[in-house]
Design a protein around this motif. Sequence first.
Motif, mmCIF file in Angstrom:
data_model
loop_
_atom_site.group_PDB
_atom_site.id
_atom_site.type_symbol
_atom_site.label_atom_id
_atom_site.label_comp_id
_atom_site.label_asym_id
_atom_site.label_seq_id
_atom_site.Cartn_x
_atom_site.Cartn_y
_atom_site.Cartn_z
ATOM 1 N N THR A 201 -21.466 56.119 12.268
ATOM 2 C CA THR A 201 -20.542 55.147 12.839
ATOM 3 C C THR A 201 -19.160 55.373 12.255
ATOM 4 N N GLU A 203 -14.773 54.103 12.737
ATOM 5 C CA GLU A 203 -13.685 53.379 13.382
ATOM 6 C C GLU A 203 -12.643 54.413 13.766
ATOM 7 N N ARG A 403 -14.776 50.458 16.339
ATOM 8 C CA ARG A 403 -15.900 51.043 15.598
ATOM 9 C C ARG A 403 -16.979 51.430 16.582
ATOM 10 N N HIS A 475 -20.168 47.661 7.245
ATOM 11 C CA HIS A 475 -20.637 48.648 8.232
ATOM 12 C C HIS A 475 -21.223 49.891 7.602
#
Length: 862
Positions: A201, A203, A403, A475
């Motif tokens: 993941t 951003e 994100r 996150h």
Amino acid sequence: MAATDSAFDPTQIPEKPTLDGIEAVWAQRWQDDGVYTFNRSASRDQVYSIDTPPPTVSGSLHMGHVFSYTHTDTIARYQRMTGKSVFYPMGWDDNGLPTERRVQNFFGVRCDPNVAYQPGFTPPFRGDPPKDHQPISISRPNFIELCEELTHEDEKVFEDLFRRLGLSVDWDYLYTTIEDRSRRASQRAFLRNLARGEAYTQEAPTLWDVDFKTAVAQAELEDRERPGAYHNIAFARSDGQGDVVIDTTRPVLLAACVALVAHPDDDRYKPLFGTTVRTPLYGVEVPVLAHPLAQIDKGTGIAMICTFGDLTDVIWWRELNLPTRAIIGRDGRIIATPPNGLESASGIAAYEQIAGLFINQAQTKVVEMLRESGAMLGEPRAIMHPVKFFEKGDRPLEIVTSRQWYIRNGGRDTDLRGALLNRGENLVWHPDHMRHRYSNWVEGLNGDWLISRQRYFGVPVPVWYPVDADGETVHDSPIVPTEDMLPIDPSTDVPPGYNADQRNQPNGFIGDPDVMDTWATSSLSPQIAGKWEDDADLFGRMFPMDLRPQGHDIIRTWLFSTVVRSNFEHDSLPWKNVALSGWILDPDRKKMSKSKGNVVTPIDLFEKFGSDAVRYWAASARPGIDTAFSEDQMKVGKKLATKLLNATKFVLTFPQPDVAAKPTNPVDLAMLARVGETIREATVAFDQYDYARALERTEAMFWWFCDDYVELVKGRVYNSQGPDAAGSAISALRLALSALQRLLAPFMPFTTETVWRWWQSGSVHTATWPNMAELGSVGDSSILDPIGEILSQVRRAKTDAKTSQKTAVTEAAVSASDSVLAAFELGRGDLSDAGSVRSWVTAPSAGETTVSAVLAPPEPAS
RNA sequence: GGGCGCUUAGCUCAGUUGGUUAGAGCUCCUCGCUUACACCGAGGAGGUCGGGGGUUCGAGUCCCUCAGCGCCCA
């Protein structure tokens, strides 16, 4: 057999054979008898497995489906007849935007992951909610239940159509992409990607559809030519030495400007590199920088870098380490608060003029302000330029920072890209040139595969995140479920070690709100169809699969993503072969489309011509070639089916004289040699996936068989030359017919099944593919052309005389080479019968074969 | 801009390693109800193989080039 068709006795040859209604009869019978049942005790080398494309159930099936699924079915049937256990499943794709929309509109509901699951929920409507109805928000699990309810009806229609088309699918292996097992496979594969570092993941600036309010992936983009205009805008140099004039199509982004950029070799701007200028209206000081992606010959040669106007801006922003001044929100409006760095009172006042406006309104406003301020030089110059769109979207994509989840696909990694290119090299492509589409795409990737979507319906990203003591989402350390928990929905399920009341609380957890791209699930079609971890024994018998059939338009999506997943999970290709089908075009060569109102529904054509005739049209098209829709071809197919019915009826009129009787006549043996050659050609063609060639060779042979061979020996089978001569012909006819019926079975499953059951036991579709050995010793086929030529000349004499073909010939004189005369002698008896020739005279000649016939006077009408 | 494909009879298309007078179906014309089939059969007409150049004894097929059409990618 089924009791539904008492009028239909397949063992009786009807007086007047017909094709009407045979589809329903055989479809039922095949189902009852399990003719297409996959034998799962077969070992991998005895299995032929097909990764069938799951059609989207929210639309309707059209001729394109009929076309391409028929191609695959001919291959499946051929493989089955060669003795393979064919794994040929069907799937329904009920995942994704089209289904989401239909469920919303049908039930009057909206999916909202923040809503709790309601067992036994009843939707407000089942079809046609009133126009003023406000959709009711329901949980994702409830939404999925409604989806399954709605699509079930469509799936029945699809299944009926495919059965009527005669697809030899084993319906016991039916799957849907939203069912539990598919969601489990999809989430399992994702979690394994995550564990191995193949999913991550981040951003980052992302292409964003402001209508759908979701990120989109590179594979879903398309360029569209759109009108735009260049605007010359003057930036004042900070040193007071005049202006720098840039060209831009998007003055609206002026407030998002973070730098100007020119090519490092551009002498005009070299002196300015390292200096600063001020943006008009907003008065923000930005540097003038050099970067090789700046195009010297575009506009004034110097451009403004905005965060973010296009993908090049993203590259400049990253490589030149620029700040971020985003002004476009996810809803497609200008963000209310000015970006960092925009601080002067006049600048803020200018920004307030556009805050909250939609992008094109803001553009108009900015141009107006630039005009007033004098910073815009001259008038805008209209141009057409390519603009990036989501392939299903209506407004240009913007770039916003968000994100997202990614799966590595070689777009940012040379080694992985090389490995995936290598996978493509090792696939067998049908037709071969399609491999270039794959390598083109992989070589052009500019980022990893963005799999998260800010939609509500779909397979959820199966993770939660801890929420820290300050209420911030962490996150970097997602909480993952164990595989035995799958499928999960993080919006309703609770992660291990937490309680439900800790959801969205400090020191609690929060579910990932996103779903995965539909390709993230359909890229696992081999694993889903083969039940992967749920039935490892089955999976081991069919994976890697033998064939992926699909359209060439989804090489970059479905094909490539399937290769990516298989590469990571199994370190192998997902299949050995891939067959790309062409498009259906209108008779005027335009691609068929609904909007033009020229779509013909398959069911009408099935009724008009019969399914086999429609299949014939489809199978006549070369693999991968775009093909015109043609009812004429279907008429030809129907003619062929009718001919097969009647030819079979004729041959079976004459019982096999003796089980031991074998063809002995040279003409019969020569015919069998031709049949043998056809078997060889059709087999080679099928092994190369060229079903069209197999059909063409078989069809040519069959028409020759009917029009020439049968006509030639007809007198003999009626005993004109005695029982032994008749027996040779009859046994040859039956041998040939048996082979021809089986050669045609992949193309015309209904007709061939009908005629096969008149005299054979079992289904033709599980019969053995014909081989040369079964024909016994065959003769010399070279005698057939000379014999045919002589008969043709006799016929022509009658045609020229405008008389009936049954007119007798009192004497025919053949002048031909010795070899032709030798052939003539072998066929003499049959030629006498077929041409009604009473006597022959022969003369050797070095030249062409000529026949002169003396016709008897026509019989007086009685 | 890069890549791939296509261009053969009025129409839709075959033509696999270069090999006699370029094939099929449809359409069209003529003839024929011949006991498997009139939802049929027999026969016929119809092409400078997109243009140009080259290799070869020989090119629709191989090479170069140009043009048009289509698709994929940037």
